[in-house]
Write a protein that holds these residues in place. Structure first.
Motif, PDB file in Angstrom:
ATOM      1  N   TRP A 100       0.893  -1.188   0.053  1.00  0.00           N
ATOM      2  CA  TRP A 100      -0.056  -0.088  -0.065  1.00  0.00           C
ATOM      3  C   TRP A 100       0.956   1.234   0.043  1.00  0.00           C
ATOM      4  CZ3 TRP A 100      -1.902   3.169   4.491  1.00  0.00           C
ATOM      5  CH2 TRP A 100      -2.780   4.125   4.003  1.00  0.00           C
ATOM      6  N   LEU A 101       1.844   1.253   0.557  1.00  0.00           N
ATOM      7  CA  LEU A 101       2.748   2.370   0.828  1.00  0.00           C
ATOM      8  C   LEU A 101       3.646   2.575  -0.631  1.00  0.00           C
ATOM      9  CD1 LEU A 101       3.589   2.301   4.713  1.00  0.00           C
ATOM     10  CD2 LEU A 101       2.230   3.793   3.488  1.00  0.00           C
ATOM     11  N   THR A 102       3.839   1.545  -1.274  1.00  0.00           N
ATOM     12  CA  THR A 102       4.693   1.749  -2.185  1.00  0.00           C
ATOM     13  C   THR A 102       4.047   1.740  -3.622  1.00  0.00           C
ATOM     14  OG1 THR A 102       5.099  -0.626  -2.234  1.00  0.00           O
ATOM     15  CG2 THR A 102       6.653   0.714  -1.081  1.00  0.00           C
ATOM     16  N   ASP A 103       3.098   1.072  -3.718  1.00  0.00           N
ATOM     17  CA  ASP A 103       2.303   1.061  -4.834  1.00  0.00           C
ATOM     18  C   ASP A 103       0.932   1.905  -4.812  1.00  0.00           C
ATOM     19  OD1 ASP A 103       0.735   0.103  -7.258  1.00  0.00           O
ATOM     20  OD2 ASP A 103       0.811  -1.872  -6.753  1.00  0.00           O
ATOM     21  N   PRO A 104       0.941   2.682  -5.749  1.00  0.00           N
ATOM     22  CA  PRO A 104      -0.236   3.729  -5.818  1.00  0.00           C
ATOM     23  C   PRO A 104      -1.609   3.220  -6.191  1.00  0.00           C
ATOM     24  CG  PRO A 104       1.448   4.880  -6.688  1.00  0.00           C
ATOM     25  CD  PRO A 104       1.826   3.328  -6.571  1.00  0.00           C
ATOM     26  N   ASP A 105      -1.329   2.003  -7.038  1.00  0.00           N
ATOM     27  CA  ASP A 105      -2.579   1.297  -7.356  1.00  0.00           C
ATOM     28  C   ASP A 105      -3.221   0.372  -6.544  1.00  0.00           C
ATOM     29  OD1 ASP A 105      -2.900   2.241 -10.162  1.00  0.00           O
ATOM     30  OD2 ASP A 105      -1.099   1.226 -10.505  1.00  0.00           O
ATOM     31  N   ALA A 106      -2.467  -0.165  -5.238  1.00  0.00           N
ATOM     32  CA  ALA A 106      -2.854  -1.031  -4.340  1.00  0.00           C
ATOM     33  C   ALA A 106      -3.931  -0.593  -3.423  1.00  0.00           C
ATOM     34  CB  ALA A 106      -1.730  -1.422  -3.509  1.00  0.00           C
ATOM     35  N   ALA A 107      -4.844  -1.402  -3.052  1.00  0.00           N
ATOM     36  CA  ALA A 107      -5.798  -1.280  -2.021  1.00  0.00           C
ATOM     37  C   ALA A 107      -6.095  -2.462  -1.333  1.00  0.00           C
ATOM     38  CB  ALA A 107      -7.125  -0.490  -2.515  1.00  0.00           C
ATOM     39  N   PRO A 108      -5.005  -2.817  -0.480  1.00  0.00           N
ATOM     40  CA  PRO A 108      -5.269  -4.223   0.028  1.00  0.00           C
ATOM     41  C   PRO A 108      -6.463  -4.259   1.254  1.00  0.00           C
ATOM     42  CG  PRO A 108      -3.156  -3.254   0.864  1.00  0.00           C
ATOM     43  CD  PRO A 108      -3.670  -2.520  -0.315  1.00  0.00           C
ATOM     44  N   PRO A 155       4.144  12.546  -9.804  1.00  0.00           N
ATOM     45  CA  PRO A 155       3.886  11.166 -10.019  1.00  0.00           C
ATOM     46  C   PRO A 155       3.149  10.705  -8.803  1.00  0.00           C
ATOM     47  CG  PRO A 155       6.371  11.378  -9.763  1.00  0.00           C
ATOM     48  CD  PRO A 155       5.725  12.734  -9.799  1.00  0.00           C
ATOM     49  N   THR A 156       2.307   9.833  -8.881  1.00  0.00           N
ATOM     50  CA  THR A 156       1.160   9.423  -7.971  1.00  0.00           C
ATOM     51  C   THR A 156       1.997   8.925  -6.523  1.00  0.00           C
ATOM     52  OG1 THR A 156      -0.342   9.143  -9.554  1.00  0.00           O
ATOM     53  CG2 THR A 156      -0.990   8.220  -7.267  1.00  0.00           C
ATOM     54  N   GLY A 157       3.043   8.413  -6.930  1.00  0.00           N
ATOM     55  CA  GLY A 157       3.902   7.793  -5.684  1.00  0.00           C
ATOM     56  C   GLY A 157       4.479   8.983  -4.875  1.00  0.00           C
ATOM     57  N   ALA A 158       4.561  10.188  -5.221  1.00  0.00           N
ATOM     58  CA  ALA A 158       5.085  11.119  -4.450  1.00  0.00           C
ATOM     59  C   ALA A 158       3.973  11.594  -3.301  1.00  0.00           C
ATOM     60  CB  ALA A 158       5.222  12.519  -5.364  1.00  0.00           C
ATOM     61  N   PHE A 159       2.731  11.008  -3.386  1.00  0.00           N
ATOM     62  CA  PHE A 159       1.633  11.069  -2.445  1.00  0.00           C
ATOM     63  C   PHE A 159       2.140  11.237  -0.906  1.00  0.00           C
ATOM     64  CE2 PHE A 159      -1.796   9.595   0.417  1.00  0.00           C
ATOM     65  CZ  PHE A 159      -2.910  10.316  -0.098  1.00  0.00           C
ATOM     66  N   TRP A 160       2.958   9.933  -0.656  1.00  0.00           N
ATOM     67  CA  TRP A 160       3.285   9.770   0.829  1.00  0.00           C
ATOM     68  C   TRP A 160       4.556  10.517   1.095  1.00  0.00           C
ATOM     69  CZ3 TRP A 160      -0.057   7.779   3.499  1.00  0.00           C
ATOM     70  CH2 TRP A 160      -0.927   6.773   2.905  1.00  0.00           C
ATOM     71  N   ARG A 161       5.283  11.220   0.079  1.00  0.00           N
ATOM     72  CA  ARG A 161       6.460  12.289   0.508  1.00  0.00           C
ATOM     73  C   ARG A 161       6.079  13.594   0.912  1.00  0.00           C
ATOM     74  NH1 ARG A 161      11.341   9.554  -1.225  1.00  0.00           N
ATOM     75  NH2 ARG A 161      12.102  11.526  -0.523  1.00  0.00           N
ATOM     76  N   LEU A 162       4.706  13.792   1.027  1.00  0.00           N
ATOM     77  CA  LEU A 162       4.228  15.404   1.284  1.00  0.00           C
ATOM     78  C   LEU A 162       3.683  15.144   2.749  1.00  0.00           C
ATOM     79  CD1 LEU A 162       2.326  15.921  -2.149  1.00  0.00           C
ATOM     80  CD2 LEU A 162       4.695  16.892  -1.484  1.00  0.00           C
ATOM     81  N   ASP A 163       4.152  16.043   3.358  1.00  0.00           N
ATOM     82  CA  ASP A 163       3.560  16.180   4.835  1.00  0.00           C
ATOM     83  C   ASP A 163       2.707  17.362   4.845  1.00  0.00           C
ATOM     84  OD1 ASP A 163       4.991  13.973   5.990  1.00  0.00           O
ATOM     85  OD2 ASP A 163       6.824  15.315   6.309  1.00  0.00           O
TER      86      ASP A 163
END
Length: 196
Positions: A100-108, A155-163
């Motif tokens: 979930w934290l590495t794949d923006p398409d994942a919704a486990p 890139p969608t993966g940058a989502f988790w890098r924004l505080d």
């Protein structure tokens, strides 16, 4: 036409303090007082919208904002993980959390993927670009992240890098396809520094 969108993050709730996936609980008296102290520090807006979470609605009331519900700006749906701590989920489903934290398409968790929330919020932002004047939106931090990712074409993966700190405003100005960003600045409260 240049549009302005101010995204305001709510106060801290008990879930955030406990590193718990939001369970839509109320804010406490101390955080409501912090928001009341910041009332009047936001720019005037033609259009005010509020995410449907309890925390956003209560923070908006404390700030003196009256706005319409914006279901399209709901928090990221974390499915069956809602109400659990990150440690609990990581202990029970370590591979799922890592994915979930590495794949923006994942919704486990059975809820919404990061890509989905970025698309949903991006669609809202594109529509808001057609609004004349300023739109003020009281939204959860992940909605601010998704809006910034979309506005800057990241890139969608940058989502988790924004505080996104609590009780801050993030400003977007421009139009669809070309937004400028003013990163989250604290609302003017007696104990928060300001750069204005």
């Amino acid at each position: 036409m240049t549009s302005r969108v101010t995204l305001v993050s709510p106060t801290i709730g008990p879930s955030l303090r406990q590193a718990r996936f939001d369970d839509d609980g109320s804010i406490d008296a101390e955080q409501a007082a912090r928001a009341r102290a910041a009332a009047g520090s936001l720019p005037r807006a033609v259009h005010v919208v509020v995410s449907p979470s309890v925390r956003c609605r209560e923070t908006a009331v404390a700030l003196g904002l009256r706005g319409e519900d914006a279901p399209g700006l709901a928090a990221l749906d974390v499915g069956r993980w809602r109400g659990l701590t990150l440690d609990e989920v990581a202990a029970a489903e370590p591979e799922a959390v890592a994915r979930w934290l590495t794949d923006p398409d994942a919704a486990p968790h059975g809820g919404e993927s990061v890509k989905d929330v970025c698309t949903r919020v991006g669609n809202w932002l594109d529509a808001a670009a057609e609004t004349d004047g300023r739109t003020l939106a009281m939204v959860e931090p992940e909605v601010v992240r998704a809006a910034v990712v979309h506005a800057l074409g990241m890139p969608t993966g940058a989502f988790w890098r924004l505080d996104v700190p609590p009780l801050t405003a993030t400003e977007l100005s421009g139009r669809t396809g070309r937004w400028n960003l003013r990163l989250g600045h604290p609302l003017d409260t007696p104990d928060a520094p300001t750069d204005r």
